[in-house]
Design an enzyme around this catalytic site. Structure first.
Site, PDB file in Angstrom:
ATOM      1  CG  HIS A 190      -2.150  -0.882   0.986  1.00 30.68           C
ATOM      2  ND1 HIS A 190      -3.424  -0.388   0.909  1.00 30.68           N
ATOM      3  CD2 HIS A 190      -2.251  -2.224   0.815  1.00 30.68           C
ATOM      4  CE1 HIS A 190      -4.273  -1.383   0.710  1.00 30.68           C
ATOM      5  NE2 HIS A 190      -3.577  -2.514   0.645  1.00 30.68           N
ATOM      6  CG  ASP A 198       7.423   7.991  -0.282  1.00 27.26           C
ATOM      7  OD1 ASP A 198       6.491   7.202   0.041  1.00 27.26           O
ATOM      8  OD2 ASP A 198       7.217   9.149  -0.680  1.00 27.26           O
ATOM      9  CG  HIS A 220      -4.104 -12.009  -1.398  1.00 26.84           C
ATOM     10  ND1 HIS A 220      -5.026 -11.649  -2.359  1.00 26.84           N
ATOM     11  CD2 HIS A 220      -3.617 -10.846  -0.887  1.00 26.84           C
ATOM     12  CE1 HIS A 220      -5.099 -10.327  -2.433  1.00 26.84           C
ATOM     13  NE2 HIS A 220      -4.251  -9.828  -1.546  1.00 26.84           N
ATOM     14  CB  SER A 221      -0.283 -17.791   0.150  1.00 25.28           C
ATOM     15  OG  SER A 221       0.001 -19.010   0.770  1.00 25.28           O
ATOM     16  CG  ASP A 250      -4.435 -20.025   1.515  1.00 24.99           C
ATOM     17  OD1 ASP A 250      -4.387 -19.742   2.735  1.00 24.99           O
ATOM     18  OD2 ASP A 250      -3.440 -20.438   0.893  1.00 24.99           O
ATOM     19  CB  THR A 253      -2.393 -23.512   4.067  1.00 19.40           C
ATOM     20  OG1 THR A 253      -2.182 -22.943   2.753  1.00 19.40           O
ATOM     21  CG2 THR A 253      -2.930 -24.915   3.919  1.00 19.40           C
TER      22      THR A 253
END
Length: 360
Positions: free
Chosen positions: A73, A88, A197-198, A215, A217
């Protein structure tokens, strides 16, 4: 002739030993048990030790997920047309502005946690450096994650990022790929970055179920994410109907609309499927893409490579990607037109809900 040839081989071998010795020679860091190839990196070891113990607590948990999300982000906040400083640290320094962006919902949680650490080390690390260091360290307790490179020397942020530069879960595939293309990322790199995202969970997509994993796991960096998102949706993790959320194929797992679409779009479906059961490929592609992200808006030649301070992540000792209990190839929405979906086993037993990620 044989004696001369033997001497030549011996001298050549000694030369290699001496050269390799020079390359790998490590010096003791003052007041520390650590050693470093580059003495300029010595000051980072106590900071790393502090963060691993007192920020991440040796766990691939909520703080680790938040720190990794913060990397993205902050870094993506740059555009050749609209400006912005990229990686930065502006999301910290100018948080009163950037936290008003809808895409940054929930980022205030991790900023509240790491804020004291940013201040504590502000005399040696800029906000941008700290965010990238914390992001690289966040993966060390996630089994299977790559060892991410880290460079320091970013200047202080000068202004807030312009709004509208962070892709939203409800954005279509064309818009997402165009945003990344603007800063030099290919569709393959975009899909590789989504491996984050894992080991992540939703914070504000469905406010009623914070910490819902993406997910089955969530404490392992693996390709299971690329299987689970390809399953047919059979319901929502929570109450459903929230913007950017679509039906998931697993109880207790939340699926982002953008992930769902990227797994099925003709521009990215084969790339997506190509990561299933390819752990080494996934590690390499993700590590390279995340490092590239960390350099957005920065002049790499003016930074110092201190990747050596990042410890190796926990080894991946898990099973290969599998269909969740009760699922099979029949539950996969095949999207790649040029290759069959990999043959996978099914986890034995009845379907069970994936527990939420504990919140700090």
């Amino acid at each position: 002739m044989g004696f001369s040839k033997g001497l030549s081989v011996l001298f050549f071998s000694l030369s290699l030993v001496l050269v390799n010795g020079l390359i790998t020679k490590r010096a003791a860091c003052p007041g520390s048990t650590h050693t470093a190839v580059n003495a300029k990196c010595c000051f980072l070891f106590p900071i790393v030790d502090d963060l691993l113990v007192n920020l991440f607590d040796g766990d691939c948990g909520d703080e680790a997920h938040g720190a990794l999300r913060l990397v993205f982000h902050d870094a993506i906040g740059i555009s050749p047309k609209l400006g912005g400083g990229g990686a930065d640290g502006s999301i910290s320094t100018f948080n009163e502005t950037e936290l008003t962006f809808g895409s940054n919902a929930g980022i205030d949680d991790i900023l509240d946690v790491i804020g004291p650490f940013i201040q504590k080390y502000s005399h040696v690390l800029s906000p941008g450096d700290f965010i990238q260091l914390a992001g690289a360290l966040s993966l060390t307790n996630c089994a299977g994650a790559p060892r991410v490179k880290f460079m320091f020397g970013r200047p202080q942020p000068k202004a807030a990022s312009p709004p509208g530069l962070i892709p939203d879960p409800e954005d279509n595939v064309d818009k997402i790929l165009a945003r990344f293309k603007e800063v030099g990322f290919s569709p393959t790199e975009v899909v590789a970055l989504l491996a984050s995202h894992s080991v992540a969970g939703a914070d504000d997509v469905d406010p009623g179920i914070p910490g819902t994993p993406f997910d089955s796991t969530p404490d392992i960096f693996d390709s299971q994410f690329f299987v689970d998102v390809q399953l047919r949706g059979t319901g929502f993790a929570g109450t459903g109907g929230h913007s950017g959320e679509v039906e998931s194929g697993i109880q207790g797992v939340l699926r982002l609309q953008s992930d769902h679409n990227l797994a099925r779009d003709s521009a990215t479906s084969c790339i997506w499927q190509g990561f299933v059961n390819q752990q080494s490929k996934l590690q390499s592609a993700f590590g390279a893409a995340l490092f590239k992200l960390s350099l957005l808006g920065q002049k790499a030649s003016s930074l110092t490579d201190c990747s050596e301070v990042i410890p190796p992540s926990l080894a991946f000792n898990g099973a290969s990607a599998r269909f969740p209990p009760g699922k099979s190839i029949a539950d996969i929405e095949q999207a790649c037109a040029t290759a069959s979906f990999p043959v996978l086993p099914t986890v034995p037993g009845p379907p069970t809900a994936v527990p939420p990620i504990p919140q700090s």
